[in-house]
Write an enzyme that holds these catalytic residues in place. Structure first.
Site, PDB file in Angstrom:
ATOM      1  N   CYS A  83       1.038  -1.086  -0.138  1.00 21.42           N
ATOM      2  CA  CYS A  83       0.267  -0.206   0.148  1.00 21.42           C
ATOM      3  C   CYS A  83       0.793   1.197  -0.219  1.00 21.42           C
ATOM      4  O   CYS A  83       1.620   1.593   0.946  1.00 21.42           O
ATOM      5  CB  CYS A  83      -1.005   0.189   1.464  1.00 21.42           C
ATOM      6  SG  CYS A  83      -1.411   1.188   2.026  1.00 21.42           S
ATOM      7  N   CYS A 122       0.404   3.969   2.593  1.00 24.60           N
ATOM      8  CA  CYS A 122       0.515   3.830   3.625  1.00 24.60           C
ATOM      9  C   CYS A 122       1.974   3.633   4.363  1.00 24.60           C
ATOM     10  O   CYS A 122       2.179   3.964   5.217  1.00 24.60           O
ATOM     11  CB  CYS A 122       0.088   2.314   3.695  1.00 24.60           C
ATOM     12  SG  CYS A 122      -1.046   1.470   4.166  1.00 24.60           S
TER      13      CYS A 122
END
Ligand code: ZN
Length: 144
Positions: A68, A71
Site C-alpha cells: 500500500c 501506507c
C-alpha cells in the site's frame, strides 16, 4: 496523581505499573527489560492484540500493508506522532496481510485505517492517511 498506570509492554505485552510522573523517563519492562513505551510505533499481531488493548493508556492502531503506497507514505508521519505522543498514547501498527483474521474482525475495508482504542474499546476510526497536524488534532479532539 500518584496512582501508577497499568501499561502493557510494547515488546512482550506484560503489564507494568508505572507512576504517571515516570511516563516520560523511558520506563523499562519488569518482565523483558525492553522499552515499555518506545518512541516509535510497535508491531501488533493477532496473538498479542487482546493483551495490548489492556491498561490505562489509549492505543492507536495503524492498519497497513506492504503493498500500500499511501501506507508507506504515512509511515514517517506515524513515526513522528509516536515520538510526540510518547507517554500519552501508545501507537501500534497492524500488518493487515500477516493478520488477515484480525483485520477482518476489525472490519477493515480500506488501508491505511487508524483505530483508536480506550479501555479496550474502539472509540474513533479514521480511514486514509492524515498529515501530522491533522493527526495530532484528531487525537486531541479525542482527549489525547
Ligand atoms: Zn516486556
Amino acid at each position: 496523581m500518584t496512582d501508577p498506570l497499568l501499561i502493557p509492554c510494547a515488546q512482550c505485552a506484560g503489564l507494568n505499573r508505572i507512576p504517571a510522573a515516570r511516563l516520560g523517563d523511558s520506563p523499562r519492562c519488569g518482565h523483558c527489560k525492553g522499552a515499555v513505551l518506545p518512541p516509535a510505533p510497535f508491531d501488533l499481531n493477532e496473538a498479542g492484540f487482546a493483551k495490548q488493548l489492556r491498561g490505562d493508556l489509549p492505543l492507536l492502531v495503524d492498519v497497513w500493508a506492504d503493498w500500500c503506497g499511501p501506507c508507506k507514505a504515512f509511515a514517517p508521519i506515524y513515526q513522528q506522532a509516536a515520538s510526540q505522543l510518547q507517554g500519552r498514547c501508545r501507537l501500534g501498527k497492524l500488518d493487515s496481510e500477516a493478520n488477515r483474521n484480525l483485520a477482518g474482525q476489525l472490519g477493515i475495508r480500506s488501508i491505511p485505517t487508524l483505530i483508536l482504542f480506550k479501555d479496550g474499546k474502539e472509540v474513533a476510526r479514521q480511514s486514509g492517511a492524515l498529515p501530522l497536524p491533522q493527526l495530532i488534532g484528531w487525537l486531541s479532539s479525542q482527549g489525547i
